[in-house]
Design a protein around this motif. Structure first.
Motif, PDB file in Angstrom:
ATOM      1  N   SER A   1      -7.873  -7.264   0.872  1.00  0.00           N
ATOM      2  CA  SER A   1      -6.742  -6.826   0.051  1.00  0.00           C
ATOM      3  C   SER A   1      -7.214  -6.293  -1.291  1.00  0.00           C
ATOM      4  N   ALA A   2      -8.229  -6.917  -1.867  1.00  0.00           N
ATOM      5  CA  ALA A   2      -8.785  -6.434  -3.130  1.00  0.00           C
ATOM      6  C   ALA A   2      -9.421  -5.063  -2.953  1.00  0.00           C
ATOM      7  N   GLN A   3     -10.076  -4.840  -1.823  1.00  0.00           N
ATOM      8  CA  GLN A   3     -10.637  -3.516  -1.545  1.00  0.00           C
ATOM      9  C   GLN A   3      -9.524  -2.469  -1.439  1.00  0.00           C
ATOM     10  N   LEU A   4      -8.453  -2.821  -0.735  1.00  0.00           N
ATOM     11  CA  LEU A   4      -7.333  -1.896  -0.592  1.00  0.00           C
ATOM     12  C   LEU A   4      -6.632  -1.648  -1.930  1.00  0.00           C
ATOM     13  N   GLU A   5      -6.529  -2.689  -2.731  1.00  0.00           N
ATOM     14  CA  GLU A   5      -5.931  -2.553  -4.062  1.00  0.00           C
ATOM     15  C   GLU A   5      -6.718  -1.549  -4.898  1.00  0.00           C
ATOM     16  N   SER A   6      -8.025  -1.652  -4.854  1.00  0.00           N
ATOM     17  CA  SER A   6      -8.865  -0.738  -5.618  1.00  0.00           C
ATOM     18  C   SER A   6      -8.765   0.684  -5.072  1.00  0.00           C
ATOM     19  N   ALA A   7      -8.687   0.805  -3.749  1.00  0.00           N
ATOM     20  CA  ALA A   7      -8.650   2.132  -3.126  1.00  0.00           C
ATOM     21  C   ALA A   7      -7.311   2.833  -3.321  1.00  0.00           C
ATOM     22  N   SER A   8      -6.225   2.055  -3.429  1.00  0.00           N
ATOM     23  CA  SER A   8      -4.894   2.663  -3.490  1.00  0.00           C
ATOM     24  C   SER A   8      -4.268   2.628  -4.871  1.00  0.00           C
ATOM     25  N   ALA A   9      -4.778   1.751  -5.750  1.00  0.00           N
ATOM     26  CA  ALA A   9      -4.244   1.618  -7.115  1.00  0.00           C
ATOM     27  C   ALA A   9      -2.730   1.416  -7.099  1.00  0.00           C
ATOM     28  N   TRP A  10      -2.245   0.445  -6.297  1.00  0.00           N
ATOM     29  CA  TRP A  10      -0.799   0.252  -6.179  1.00  0.00           C
ATOM     30  C   TRP A  10      -0.149  -0.188  -7.494  1.00  0.00           C
ATOM     31  N   TYR A  11      -0.942  -0.700  -8.418  1.00  0.00           N
ATOM     32  CA  TYR A  11      -0.393  -1.198  -9.679  1.00  0.00           C
ATOM     33  C   TYR A  11       0.350  -0.105 -10.449  1.00  0.00           C
ATOM     34  N   LYS A  12      -0.056   1.148 -10.240  1.00  0.00           N
ATOM     35  CA  LYS A  12       0.565   2.255 -10.996  1.00  0.00           C
ATOM     36  C   LYS A  12       2.047   2.403 -10.694  1.00  0.00           C
ATOM     37  N   HIS A  13       2.496   1.951  -9.531  1.00  0.00           N
ATOM     38  CA  HIS A  13       3.896   2.106  -9.169  1.00  0.00           C
ATOM     39  C   HIS A  13       4.829   1.269 -10.042  1.00  0.00           C
ATOM     40  N   TYR A  14       4.330   0.150 -10.594  1.00  0.00           N
ATOM     41  CA  TYR A  14       5.229  -0.732 -11.354  1.00  0.00           C
ATOM     42  C   TYR A  14       5.751  -0.056 -12.613  1.00  0.00           C
ATOM     43  N   SER A  15       4.996   0.886 -13.143  1.00  0.00           N
ATOM     44  CA  SER A  15       5.454   1.588 -14.353  1.00  0.00           C
ATOM     45  C   SER A  15       6.663   2.485 -14.067  1.00  0.00           C
ATOM     46  N   ASN A  16       6.970   2.711 -12.777  1.00  0.00           N
ATOM     47  CA  ASN A  16       8.112   3.557 -12.421  1.00  0.00           C
ATOM     48  C   ASN A  16       9.449   2.830 -12.582  1.00  0.00           C
ATOM     49  N   PHE A  17       9.377   1.487 -12.729  1.00  0.00           N
ATOM     50  CA  PHE A  17      10.640   0.752 -12.912  1.00  0.00           C
ATOM     51  C   PHE A  17      11.132   0.961 -14.337  1.00  0.00           C
ATOM     52  N   LYS A  18      12.364   1.399 -14.475  1.00  0.00           N
ATOM     53  CA  LYS A  18      12.898   1.754 -15.797  1.00  0.00           C
ATOM     54  C   LYS A  18      14.012   0.807 -16.252  1.00  0.00           C
ATOM     55  N   GLY A  19      14.191  -0.318 -15.606  1.00  0.00           N
ATOM     56  CA  GLY A  19      15.290  -1.217 -15.964  1.00  0.00           C
ATOM     57  C   GLY A  19      15.142  -1.858 -17.322  1.00  0.00           C
TER      58      GLY A  19
ATOM     59  N   LEU B   1       0.801  -1.231   0.000  1.00  0.00           N
ATOM     60  CA  LEU B   1       0.000   0.000   0.000  1.00  0.00           C
ATOM     61  C   LEU B   1       0.826   1.269   0.000  1.00  0.00           C
ATOM     62  N   TYR B   2       1.979   1.234   0.644  1.00  0.00           N
ATOM     63  CA  TYR B   2       2.690   2.467   0.989  1.00  0.00           C
ATOM     64  C   TYR B   2       4.041   2.528   0.278  1.00  0.00           C
ATOM     65  N   TRP B   3       4.380   3.724  -0.208  1.00  0.00           N
ATOM     66  CA  TRP B   3       5.683   3.960  -0.819  1.00  0.00           C
ATOM     67  C   TRP B   3       6.253   5.243  -0.217  1.00  0.00           C
ATOM     68  N   THR B   4       7.532   5.230   0.097  1.00  0.00           N
ATOM     69  CA  THR B   4       8.169   6.413   0.664  1.00  0.00           C
ATOM     70  C   THR B   4       8.326   7.484  -0.416  1.00  0.00           C
ATOM     71  N   GLU B   5       8.661   8.695   0.006  1.00  0.00           N
ATOM     72  CA  GLU B   5       8.861   9.777  -0.950  1.00  0.00           C
ATOM     73  C   GLU B   5       9.987   9.470  -1.935  1.00  0.00           C
ATOM     74  N   SER B   6      10.950   8.651  -1.513  1.00  0.00           N
ATOM     75  CA  SER B   6      12.055   8.289  -2.397  1.00  0.00           C
ATOM     76  C   SER B   6      11.703   7.123  -3.322  1.00  0.00           C
ATOM     77  N   GLY B   7      10.473   6.598  -3.212  1.00  0.00           N
ATOM     78  CA  GLY B   7      10.031   5.540  -4.114  1.00  0.00           C
ATOM     79  C   GLY B   7      10.303   4.133  -3.634  1.00  0.00           C
ATOM     80  N   LEU B   8      10.439   3.932  -2.325  1.00  0.00           N
ATOM     81  CA  LEU B   8      10.710   2.615  -1.756  1.00  0.00           C
ATOM     82  C   LEU B   8       9.415   2.027  -1.183  1.00  0.00           C
ATOM     83  N   PRO B   9       9.048   0.794  -1.573  1.00  0.00           N
ATOM     84  CA  PRO B   9       7.814   0.208  -1.044  1.00  0.00           C
ATOM     85  C   PRO B   9       7.961  -0.234   0.408  1.00  0.00           C
ATOM     86  N   VAL B  10       6.868  -0.145   1.149  1.00  0.00           N
ATOM     87  CA  VAL B  10       6.809  -0.575   2.550  1.00  0.00           C
ATOM     88  C   VAL B  10       5.494  -1.324   2.727  1.00  0.00           C
ATOM     89  N   GLY B  11       5.556  -2.620   2.989  1.00  0.00           N
ATOM     90  CA  GLY B  11       4.339  -3.417   3.094  1.00  0.00           C
ATOM     91  C   GLY B  11       3.672  -3.317   4.447  1.00  0.00           C
TER      92      GLY B  11
END
Length: 478
Positions: free
Chosen positions: A460-478, A433-443
């Motif tokens: 968990s599905a309710q939280l997934e919908s409320a937080s849209a955590w999937y959007k963070h994966y696009s930040n990986f540029k490797g 659910l949570y990511w730090t300002e520097s972009g580090l995930p914290v479960g």
């Protein structure tokens, strides 16, 4: 399908594309192998590659099960598969081959999950980081390469976080699904003891502490995998009660009342919890309240944590003896001892000093913890905790260069909220659910009643919908 399109879909999304004829199994496998070579190699997440053989199998694959024929990775945990050798992260066990499949590997295959390599682990899967000498060094956190990916399913979590595969096999004997899920920002559910099969060659792992599972980007993928592979196998010593007809079908079903959730952020022995980990729990609390649930802060359950850690060390050391003696009985010590990292060799030597009483007393305490935790949860549907007490560990701070007891005592201060739930046998998930300002995930961790995965998955599905955590994966540029 280009890699950009591939990584945007979860496992069920890829399965749908296969079913609709938009892509073929071999095209998916080519993309997965390309990403494994590019991203997996850069982060040291993939081992025991069987790329050529997997391409051949994919070219002939017929769609089957829930997922059709999508790329998949098995953890290098020793789960038996004729298609993929294993080393369990150890030079001593390098390239172990199997003559038959485990029940779980068979079920993964029947579900349409096509293994093409394994994911990296620490030696014998006995660390909360993945820095095995066998793998040439550490598996790197994709969001901060100075930090650990977690362990022992570190490679699996990296592979899912970076889109190499949407679903990867994982296992958890003291937090090994939830630790890397938190470190890498993916969803990781530790199932209840006995829900997934462990046979036919063995009936339990680490005195009932260890279970298999998966890490995923979406909750629905985990639910679909459980629908496909859950259920005990013949002769299993543990068997969880019957599951719902379908975890996936239940996923978006509304609750008939607000859930009552215990918030537990205090630890034994005044072990410190990082402010970012507490902030993650507070954010989860707010989201849960917005969803209509009640959250009540409570203190930690009363138990002897020092005694628990000692018993955990004893059980791990005893299992190290069994594993190592299994391949060294006919060999002189000087022919194999240098193939083990210092902490694991020390675990072996310490394990040789243990008495039968030590092992039995450890199992008895684990069973007592099951009673303590169920009593603690009386009147609650779930427990909310931080997953880890600290941000992902810096590389080199939890290596196997120490004696085993000192190493495990340091690990116990990092994974304080986790191994207790292996002892109790309850289901628990790390939710990203949570990511730090520097972009580090914290479960954050959600713990459920024994054999009630359904509640964890639905919340968990309710939280997934409320937080849209999937959007963070696009930040990986490797």
């Amino acid at each position: 399908m280009f890699s950009g399109e591939y990584v945007e879909l979860d496992g069920l999304g890829l399965a749908s594309a296969l079913k609709d004829g938009k892509i073929s199994p071999i095209e998916l496998m080519r993309v997965a192998i390309y990403l494994a070579e590019k991203r997996g190699n850069a982060l040291n997440a993939v081992c025991h590659r069987q790329f050529h053989a997997s391409l051949d199998r994919a070219s002939k694959a017929q769609l089957r099960g829930t997922f059709g024929a999508i790329p998949f990775l098995l953890k290098d945990s020793g789960l038996a598969s004729r298609e993929l050798p294993s080393s369990i992260g150890s030079r001593l066990f390098s390239s172990t081959f199997f003559q038959s499949d485990s029940t779980l590997a068979e079920r993964f295959s029947a579900a349409g999950l096509m293994g093409f390599a394994r994911t990296t682990v620490p030696e014998l899967c006995m660390a909360p980081t993945t820095e095995a000498v066998e793998n040439g060094g550490p598996t790197l956190n994709p969001w901060d390469q100075t930090r650990s990916s977690g362990g022992s399913s570190g490679g699996a979590a990296v592979a899912v976080a970076t889109g190499i595969v949407p679903i990867a096999h994982a296992s958890d004997g003291g937090g090994s699904i939830r630790i890397p899920a938190s470190c890498c920002g993916v969803f990781g559910l530790k199932p209840s003891r006995g829900l997934l099969p462990m046979g036919p060659a063995r009936g339990e792992g680490w005195g009932g502490l260890a279970v298999d599972g998966v890490v995923t980007r979406t909750v629905r993928d985990t639910a679909a995998v459980l629908d496909a592979v859950a259920g005990s196998d013949p002769g299993a010593p543990y068997a969880a009660p019957p599951t719902p007809a379908s975890f996936l079908s239940n996923l978006n079903k509304p609750f008939n009342r607000p859930l009552r959730i215990a918030k537990w952020v205090t630890t034994w022995n005044d072990i410190a919890v990082d402010p970012e980990c507490l902030a993650a729990v507070n954010q989860a609390e707010k989201l849960l309240q917005q969803l209509g649930h009640e959250v009540v802060e409570v203190g930690a359950p009363q138990l002897n944590y020092d005694g628990f850690v000692t018993n955990l060390i004893n059980v791990l050391a005893a299992n190290a003896v069994v594993a190592i003696d299994g391949v060294t009985r006919a060999k002189k010590r000087d022919k194999w001892s240098n193939l083990l990292e210092p902490a694991i060799l020390d675990a072996y030597d310490y394990g040789k000093t243990l008495h039968a009483e030590d092992y039995v007393l450890a199992i008895m305490q684990f069973q007592k913890i099951s009673r303590v935790m169920e009593a603690f949860m009386s009147g609650f549907d779930l427990i909310l905790t931080p997953t880890l007490t600290q941000l992902p560990a810096k590389l080199g701070t939890l290596t196997m260069e120490d004696d085993f007891r000192s190493f495990r005592l340091r690990a116990a201060k990092y994974t304080t909220f986790l191994a207790i739930i292996n002892a109790s046998g309850q289901p628990a998930a790390s939710v990203p659910l949570y990511w730090t300002e520097s972009g580090l995930p914290v479960g954050i961790q959600l713990i459920g009643h024994f054999a009630v995965e359904d509640t964890i998955l639905r919340v968990s599905a309710q939280l997934e919908s409320a937080s849209a955590w999937y959007k963070h994966y696009s930040n990986f540029k490797g």
